[in-house]
Design an enzyme around this catalytic site. Structure first.
Site, PDB file in Angstrom:
ATOM      1  N   SER A 113       2.340   0.993  -4.028  1.00 39.72           N
ATOM      2  CA  SER A 113       1.100   0.319  -3.645  1.00 39.72           C
ATOM      3  C   SER A 113       1.202  -0.422  -2.315  1.00 39.72           C
ATOM      4  CB  SER A 113       0.676  -0.608  -4.778  1.00 39.72           C
ATOM      5  OG  SER A 113      -0.595  -1.111  -4.506  1.00 39.72           O
ATOM      6  N   ASP A 280      -1.896   2.788  -1.855  1.00 42.67           N
ATOM      7  CA  ASP A 280      -2.336   3.861  -2.751  1.00 42.67           C
ATOM      8  C   ASP A 280      -3.851   3.895  -2.943  1.00 42.67           C
ATOM      9  OD1 ASP A 280      -2.177   1.438  -4.145  1.00 42.67           O
ATOM     10  OD2 ASP A 280      -1.831   2.425  -6.062  1.00 42.67           O
ATOM     11  N   ASP A 282      -6.130   1.701  -4.044  1.00 41.99           N
ATOM     12  CA  ASP A 282      -6.896   1.091  -5.133  1.00 41.99           C
ATOM     13  C   ASP A 282      -7.396  -0.323  -4.804  1.00 41.99           C
ATOM     14  OD1 ASP A 282      -4.390  -0.015  -5.280  1.00 41.99           O
ATOM     15  OD2 ASP A 282      -4.006   0.525  -7.382  1.00 41.99           O
TER      16      ASP A 282
HETATM   17  C1  VG1 Z   1      -0.078  -7.487  -8.291  1.00 40.60           C
HETATM   18  C2  VG1 Z   1      -1.436  -8.144  -8.398  1.00 40.60           C
HETATM   19  C3  VG1 Z   1      -2.200  -7.563  -9.569  1.00 40.60           C
HETATM   20  C4  VG1 Z   1      -2.306  -6.040  -9.408  1.00 40.60           C
HETATM   21  C5  VG1 Z   1      -0.922  -5.448  -9.239  1.00 40.60           C
HETATM   22  C6  VG1 Z   1      -0.953  -3.974  -8.963  1.00 40.60           C
HETATM   23  O1  VG1 Z   1       0.682  -7.744  -9.453  1.00 40.60           O
HETATM   24  O2  VG1 Z   1      -1.301  -9.539  -8.527  1.00 40.60           O
HETATM   25  O3  VG1 Z   1      -3.459  -8.163  -9.651  1.00 40.60           O
HETATM   26  O4  VG1 Z   1      -2.934  -5.453 -10.518  1.00 40.60           O
HETATM   27  O5  VG1 Z   1      -0.246  -6.073  -8.148  1.00 40.60           O
HETATM   28  O6  VG1 Z   1      -1.746  -3.670  -7.867  1.00 40.60           O
HETATM   29  P1  VG1 Z   1       1.799  -8.906  -9.542  1.00 40.60           P
HETATM   30  O7  VG1 Z   1       2.424  -8.749 -10.900  1.00 40.60           O
HETATM   31  O8  VG1 Z   1       2.732  -8.664  -8.413  1.00 40.60           O
HETATM   32  O9  VG1 Z   1       1.056 -10.193  -9.373  1.00 40.60           O
HETATM   33  V1  VG1 Z   1      -1.346  -2.375  -6.915  1.00 40.60           V
HETATM   34  O10 VG1 Z   1      -2.543  -2.183  -5.822  1.00 40.60           O
HETATM   35  O11 VG1 Z   1       0.184  -2.749  -6.562  1.00 40.60           O
HETATM   36  O12 VG1 Z   1      -1.236  -1.000  -7.999  1.00 40.60           O
HETATM   37 CO    CO Z   2      -2.498  -0.479  -4.948  1.00 39.02          CO
END
Ligand code: VG1
Ligand code: CO
Length: 544
Positions: A113, A280, A282
């Protein structure tokens, strides 16, 4: 056909986080590392023989090699048909769309991501289930359990498939179709938004937009949608060619990492509308001329204006937001008389609500918004949603947001990230808070009085599953709130996230800089959690 059974030994660190397994590229390059995890995915599934699997990634370094390995492993494991994006490209939302459309058993998406890419960057593997959404915790848990005991994996001995152009191939008895990664997604977008009206807007000569794809996966999608299909001038999409290292940047659409776009929108002769997306595809960041829309506000505004957009004009079943996301959307839901669900961080928690028809729109403070059209957050969908609203309302982004605040009040919001801090110390900080919250209610800190404090626990209203320890929430009697949690996507040490929010219903007091409005709450966060002491940092790494 020659299926090899390769002997292996388990790795102990293959527990998927908030969004799949994410590690440094060098970790994935260790012999058998990728293969062990992929085989663990197959081992945790049932009844996939002969079924369709979707495969693609965000184009980062190691994407192509991993795709060839996974193709051969999927064939050896008895998958019937594999749909793989041309050049190995599939944005996360496009993969979700194709899984659903083709009734696939699931999909493997190769992405870390927003984490940087390249030989010294990160790589990741996500598994999505047949509804098109991220595997829920019971599936990721089973994958992890398998990874701890794995002793062999299956792989076909075969030459690499040419994924440079669309075509059909055979790997043993498995069919491999190399597909256009954009077309099915574009069709889905056409079914939701008023493309005629969008085309009028973008070709009117009176409206200019800039879309920054940050050299990540949305480049080909954005060019096909905005420039080719909707007629926006060439050059509307910047940084539109996916690069293996994202041009050396963080493909993270926020004010810090999408600085090029911010400079354009806050510069002279700025366009009317700006947007960026992540590695990615999203996530999304929405900007107006000289104006930043916080993701939490964006979700609230999409909700309040959904009736203007064809795909949502029939009304919304409900909305959902992750716990750290601001309560801006709650106020809109209340006015609309629809349910607002509060889930833990990560898109996997929205899947059941969307499948059960309980929520139509969902969002997170981390620049992610989406709907029941797929089971992932969707960056370009959010951009098109905004464009559709702008086309109908003929007002500027700033006017739309300010009017929204006038009606609903303003939720000042900011997130402080302390990246790559010492893991043990960060865990200590959280444990200390955890031990404090149970008797914090009623405590007075200066002018703030604690209304509630807990470690967020979520009971899924559809299947009753419980997810606990999802973040410390401290709410105050004036509606402000501080949330602490550790990231589940970082790959170095620990990342502490501190989420700050305050509510201002009075229009006369809304035109204040966010950091100023939150200043007293920010120092209170440090007082309560002793952030500087535990992280040994004077300031956060990133403020969004
Ligand atoms: C982060 C964000 C979360 C999101 C996740 C994946 O997670 O805070 O809101 O859903 O990334 O997004 P974390 O656990 O690091 O706070 V992505 O665009 O990396 O698929
Ligand atoms: Co993402």
């Amino acid at each position: 056909m020659n299926i090899g059974t390769i002997t292996t030994t388990p790795f102990t660190d293959q527990k998927p986080g908030t969004s799949g397994l994410r590690k440094a590229v060098t970790v994935f390059q260790k012999p058998h590392y990728l293969e062990n995890f992929v085989q663990s995915i197959f081992n945790s599934l049932e009844g996939y023989e002969g079924k369709t699997l979707v495969l693609g990634g965000d184009g980062r370094y190691y994407n192509r090699q991993a795709i060839q390995t996974i193709l051969k492993m999927a064939a050896a494991n008895g998958i019937g048909r594999i749909l793989v994006g041309c050049d190995g490209i599939l944005s996360t939302p496009a993969a979700s769309c194709i899984i659903r459309k083709e009734e696939a058993i699931g999909g493997i998406i190769l992405s870390a991501s927003h984490n940087p890419g390249g030989p010294n960057g990160d790589f990741g593997v996500k598994y999505n289930i047949s509804n098109g959404g991220p595997a829920p915790e019971k599936v990721t848990g089973a994958i992890f359990e398998n990874s701890k005991t794995i002793d062999s994996y299956q792989i076909l001995e075969a030459a690499d498939i040419n994924i440079d152009r669309p075509g059909s191939f055979k790997l043993g008895t498995t069919s491999v179709e190399v597909i256009d990664p954009v077309e099915p997604y574009l069709k889905l977008m056409e079914s939701l938004f008023d493309f005629d009206r969008l085309q009028q807007l973008l070709t009117s000569g009176k409206f200019r937009m800039c879309m920054d794809s940050l050299h990540a996966v949305t480049g080909p999608y954005a060019r096909a949608i905005f420039e080719k299909r909707l007629g926006a001038v060439e050059g509307t999409v910047i940084n539109g060619t996916p690069l293996e290292d994202f041009g050396g940047g963080h493909p993270d659409p926020n004010l810090v990492y999408a600085k090029g776009l911010v400079d354009i929108l806050f510069g002279e002769d700025a366009p009317d509308f700006g947007a960026a997306s992540d590695g990615d595809g999203d996530r999304n960041m929405i900007l107006g001329r000289n104006f930043f829309v916080t993701p939490s506000d964006s979700l609230a505004i999409l909700t309040a204006n959904a009736h203007l957009v064809p795909g949502y004009s029939q009304g919304l079943a409900g909305v959902a937001r992750s716990m750290p996301t601001s309560a801006a959307v709650d106020r809109v839901a209340e006015k609309l008389g629809i349910e607002c669900y509060e889930t833990p961080t990560g898109w996997k928690f929205f899947g059941n609500l969307l499948d059960a028809g309980k929520a139509t729109l969902c969002g997170e403070e981390s620049f992610g918004t989406g709907s029941n059209h797929i089971r992932e957050k969707d960056g370009l969908w959010a951009v098109l949603f905004w464009l559709n609203i702008l086309a109908v309302r003929s007002e500027s982004v700033e006017d739309i947001v300010r009017k929204h605040w006038e009606t609903y009040g303003r939720n000042f919001y900011s997130r402080y990230d302390y990246e790559a801090v010492d893991k043990e110390r960060a865990t200590e900080l959280m444990e200390r808070l955890r031990s404090m919250v149970s008797d914090m209610k009623g405590t007075q800190y200066g002018s703030y009085q604690v209304d509630y404090a807990d470690d967020f626990s979520y009971t899924d209203p559809v299947d009753g599953s419980i997810s606990s320890k999802q973040g410390i929430r401290i709410g105050f009697t004036d509606g402000s709130r501080i949330v602490f949690r550790l990231s589940g996507t970082g790959t170095k040490g620990a990342t502490l996230r501190v989420y700050l929010e305050s509510y201002q219903p009075d229009k006369a007091k809304q035109d204040v800089d966010t950091q100023k409005a939150l200043a007293s709450l920010i120092s209170l966060a440090d007082e309560i959690a002793q952030i500087r002491k535990f992280t040994e940092r004077e300031a956060p790494t990133v403020i969004t």
